[in-house]
Motif scaffolding. Sequence first.
Motif, short mmCIF file in Angstrom:
data_model
loop_
_atom_site.label_atom_id
_atom_site.label_comp_id
_atom_site.label_asym_id
_atom_site.label_seq_id
_atom_site.Cartn_x
_atom_site.Cartn_y
_atom_site.Cartn_z
N THR A 127 -14.79 37.01 28.70
CA THR A 127 -14.71 35.59 28.36
C THR A 127 -15.86 35.21 27.42
O THR A 127 -15.67 34.44 26.48
CB THR A 127 -14.73 34.74 29.64
OG1 THR A 127 -13.68 35.22 30.48
CG2 THR A 127 -14.49 33.28 29.34
N SER B 139 -10.20 26.38 32.52
CA SER B 139 -10.46 27.20 33.70
C SER B 139 -10.05 28.63 33.40
O SER B 139 -9.06 28.87 32.71
CB SER B 139 -9.67 26.65 34.88
OG SER B 139 -9.75 27.52 36.00
N GLY C 285 -10.47 33.01 35.02
CA GLY C 285 -11.09 34.05 35.84
C GLY C 285 -10.36 34.35 37.12
O GLY C 285 -10.43 35.45 37.64
N PRO D 8 -7.11 32.50 40.04
CA PRO D 8 -6.23 31.36 40.27
C PRO D 8 -7.07 30.16 40.71
O PRO D 8 -8.02 30.31 41.47
CB PRO D 8 -5.32 31.84 41.41
CG PRO D 8 -5.38 33.33 41.37
CD PRO D 8 -6.77 33.66 40.90
N TRP E 48 -4.75 32.08 31.68
CA TRP E 48 -4.65 33.40 32.32
C TRP E 48 -4.75 34.48 31.26
O TRP E 48 -4.02 34.46 30.27
CB TRP E 48 -3.32 33.57 33.07
CG TRP E 48 -3.22 34.99 33.58
CD1 TRP E 48 -3.75 35.49 34.72
CD2 TRP E 48 -2.59 36.10 32.92
NE1 TRP E 48 -3.51 36.84 34.81
CE2 TRP E 48 -2.80 37.24 33.73
CE3 TRP E 48 -1.90 36.22 31.71
CZ2 TRP E 48 -2.31 38.50 33.37
CZ3 TRP E 48 -1.42 37.48 31.34
CH2 TRP E 48 -1.63 38.61 32.19
N THR F 207 0.25 44.21 34.27
CA THR F 207 -1.00 43.46 34.30
C THR F 207 -1.84 43.70 35.55
O THR F 207 -3.02 43.39 35.57
CB THR F 207 -0.68 41.95 34.28
OG1 THR F 207 0.08 41.66 35.48
CG2 THR F 207 0.14 41.57 33.07
N ARG G 39 -4.26 39.64 42.26
CA ARG G 39 -4.06 41.07 42.00
C ARG G 39 -3.16 41.69 43.07
O ARG G 39 -3.26 41.36 44.25
CB ARG G 39 -5.40 41.80 42.01
CG ARG G 39 -6.40 41.31 41.00
CD ARG G 39 -6.09 41.61 39.58
NE ARG G 39 -5.91 43.02 39.29
CZ ARG G 39 -5.94 43.53 38.04
NH1 ARG G 39 -6.16 42.75 36.99
NH2 ARG G 39 -5.75 44.81 37.85
N ARG H 273 -14.25 40.95 38.45
CA ARG H 273 -13.38 42.00 38.95
C ARG H 273 -14.17 43.11 39.59
O ARG H 273 -15.14 43.60 39.04
CB ARG H 273 -12.62 42.61 37.78
CG ARG H 273 -11.32 41.97 37.57
CD ARG H 273 -10.80 42.34 36.24
NE ARG H 273 -10.23 43.68 36.25
CZ ARG H 273 -9.49 44.14 35.26
NH1 ARG H 273 -9.26 43.40 34.21
NH2 ARG H 273 -8.99 45.35 35.32
C1 6R9 Z 1 -10.47 36.69 31.53
C2 6R9 Z 1 -10.77 37.47 32.77
C3 6R9 Z 1 -8.69 39.51 34.84
C4 6R9 Z 1 -8.03 39.09 36.14
C5 6R9 Z 1 -6.56 38.87 35.98
C6 6R9 Z 1 -6.28 37.87 37.09
C7 6R9 Z 1 -7.51 37.00 37.10
C8 6R9 Z 1 -7.99 35.52 35.11
C9 6R9 Z 1 -6.82 33.75 35.60
C10 6R9 Z 1 -6.63 34.72 36.61
C11 6R9 Z 1 -5.18 33.30 37.71
C12 6R9 Z 1 -6.12 32.49 35.73
N1 6R9 Z 1 -7.38 35.80 36.28
N2 6R9 Z 1 -7.67 34.28 34.70
N3 6R9 Z 1 -5.81 34.50 37.66
N4 6R9 Z 1 -5.32 32.33 36.80
N5 6R9 Z 1 -6.27 31.50 34.83
O1 6R9 Z 1 -11.02 36.90 33.80
O2 6R9 Z 1 -10.73 38.83 32.64
O3 6R9 Z 1 -12.43 39.82 34.24
O4 6R9 Z 1 -10.61 41.21 33.18
O5 6R9 Z 1 -10.11 39.56 34.99
O6 6R9 Z 1 -8.55 37.84 36.57
O7 6R9 Z 1 -6.16 38.52 38.31
O8 6R9 Z 1 -5.85 40.08 36.13
P1 6R9 Z 1 -11.03 39.92 33.76
#
Ligand code: 6R9
Length: 646
Positions: free
Chosen positions: A308, A382, A384, A386, A410, A495, A512, A523
């Motif tokens: 990000t 927003s 990262g 849900p 997302w 994904t 996930r 993560r």
């Molecule tokens: C950008 C980022 C990716 C994982 C992704 C998912 C979760 C990210 C989200 C979201 C729900 C959102 N995720 N944004 N879940 N709504 N708006 O976070 O990258 O660190 O690689 O994580 O984060 O599970 O698969 P990264």
Amino acid sequence: MHEIIHAVPSEWAASAHVDINTYQDMYRRSVEDPDGFWREQAARLDWIKPFTKVKNTSFAPGNIDIRWFEDGTLNVAANCLDRHLATRGDKVAILWEGDDPSESRSITYRELHAEVCRFANVLKALGVSKGDRVTIYLPMIPEAAMAMLACARIGAIHSIVFGGFSPDSLAGRIGDCRSTLVITADEGLRGGKKVPLKHNTDSALTKTIGDEKVLVIRRTGGEVAMHAGRDFWYHEMAATVSDACPPEEMSAEDPLFILYTSGSTGRPKGVLHTTGGYLLHAAMTHELVFDLKENDIFWCTADVGWVTGHSYIVYGPLANGATSLMFEGVPNYPTNARFWQVIDKHKVTIFYTAPTAIRALMQAGDGPVKSTSRASLRLLGSVGEPINPEAWEWYYRVVGDNRCPIVDTWWQTETGGHLITPMPGATPLKPGSASWPFFGVQPAIVDAEGQIMEGACEGNLVILDAWPGMMRTVYGDHERFEQTYFSAYKNMYFTGDGCRRDADGYYWITGRVDDVINVSGHRMGTAEVESALVAHSGVSEAAVVGYPHDIKGQGIYAYVTLMAGVAPSDALRKELAGWVRKEIGPIATPDLIQFAPGLPKTRSGKIMRRILRKIAEDEFGALGDISTLADPAVVEDLIANRQNRK
Ligand code: 6R9
């Protein structure tokens, strides 16, 4: 369930780059005529040699091959800096807010250009050239962006390691991509506490092959050891080089950066992004999703150690000639009002943060927010994990005063930029839903057999065709790339996320579905935490799962079987938590540790994580079929000694 919909305000529909009609027309064109669509969009960038080919991609088994604009050439730093000098030379590029509220800096495009050129010349003087890997282990200071852009300017590939990672994690990442240079700082500063970055780097380098050089930025002035011939001060070298450095001509498919991310198995993967497609995706989403206008002050609160920060602090904003705010500190220092005070201080118009921060600040009540004006804000974002509807509504009502749309974006490290997201002038918002696909993105939901489902449904989220910003490979391991993302479902990118689609075509990410947990938006592979635990001499076996956590989204729950003769105790629990913290970094510290004489296993020896997850969630009433367990009795002990009682 009653679903709240926030309609698009009419002022937004009238003034935004994208309204509902534009969204629908552009989306249709982007999937029906990707070549034509992306050829036009690529004009957002300055090309040295224009491309003739647009899309050349394959998701076919055994031949995963992603290329965009492959015969074109360009330079990312020139796109982020040089091309703005004529029109925006005196515009602020980076607005830096220090950990200490009395410290800030603004750096114009002209100043940033000069400093990046200087930095690039320092890299050259240290022997770095095109294609070399450079590891960046820095706090949130402007030099982090300068280091990234300096690499891009000379064609070196940067690999940023988040400053919260341990020496071991750093060493693994330096070694995996064979970096020849590590850029670090004497110390970082977060929430008033010092982070010993140079010291950590010294420890890491005792575990690598040892031919790396170290470039050190002076941040706090704290005492550090400098090894002659290996370590160099940036400020000393910068004084000896010129501030002119021509940008290297890069092919669109030359690597730009590697970023390590956790997966469900083994060691972190080096996600590789390339030059043209990535920059286009970052710039385009940054402009359209945040509806960027010339005078916006854009603040993304991420760290540059995560994707990000790459896409929405540095590359997207600077490619668009925007003012990007970079914050060194944390949301609750000196007080819980810090975010809101920074918004007022710098007149931030677009604010982009993570649900975990929103939930934590929500717990502090409305007071700290209401002590500030936030009148400059016009859009919230927003990312990262849900976002639960309660946190969404609080963000909307209290932070945004019912005035600012929220874009719930997302995406993933692998995707380079947003894939499913509202656009504020086009998308009616449903709290908790990332809504609709971005241009060129074709999501689908598959069932357990890999069949694509239509209409309202729930299953696993896949993407059916390539988009310019997607990762190209796992660095040094193309097979792992195919195995991880393209083997679960043939001809589709998987994904790792579960997803529901409602009758209005809105996508709701459910989290996930693999062994990756999302702790405070970071993560974490459960396998990584397990391997850290079993490296402790008292531990014979470990299994790690996530469980619902009010603030972090998910917490880390570790089941640990001790070696014979080792007695369980609270002291040992503490020691193990500290051990993982030291091995991986503070973000991996288990929240709960349960000593388990045995783990539930199938007769073939596979740990049944489904059961461990249920117990960790305190939902042991619904364990399902446990008859296939080798020893069903272990389950009773696990339930009796569970650590999370609601
Ligand atoms: C950008 C980022 C990716 C994982 C992704 C998912 C979760 C990210 C989200 C979201 C729900 C959102 N995720 N944004 N879940 N709504 N708006 O976070 O990258 O660190 O690689 O994580 O984060 O599970 O698969 P990264």
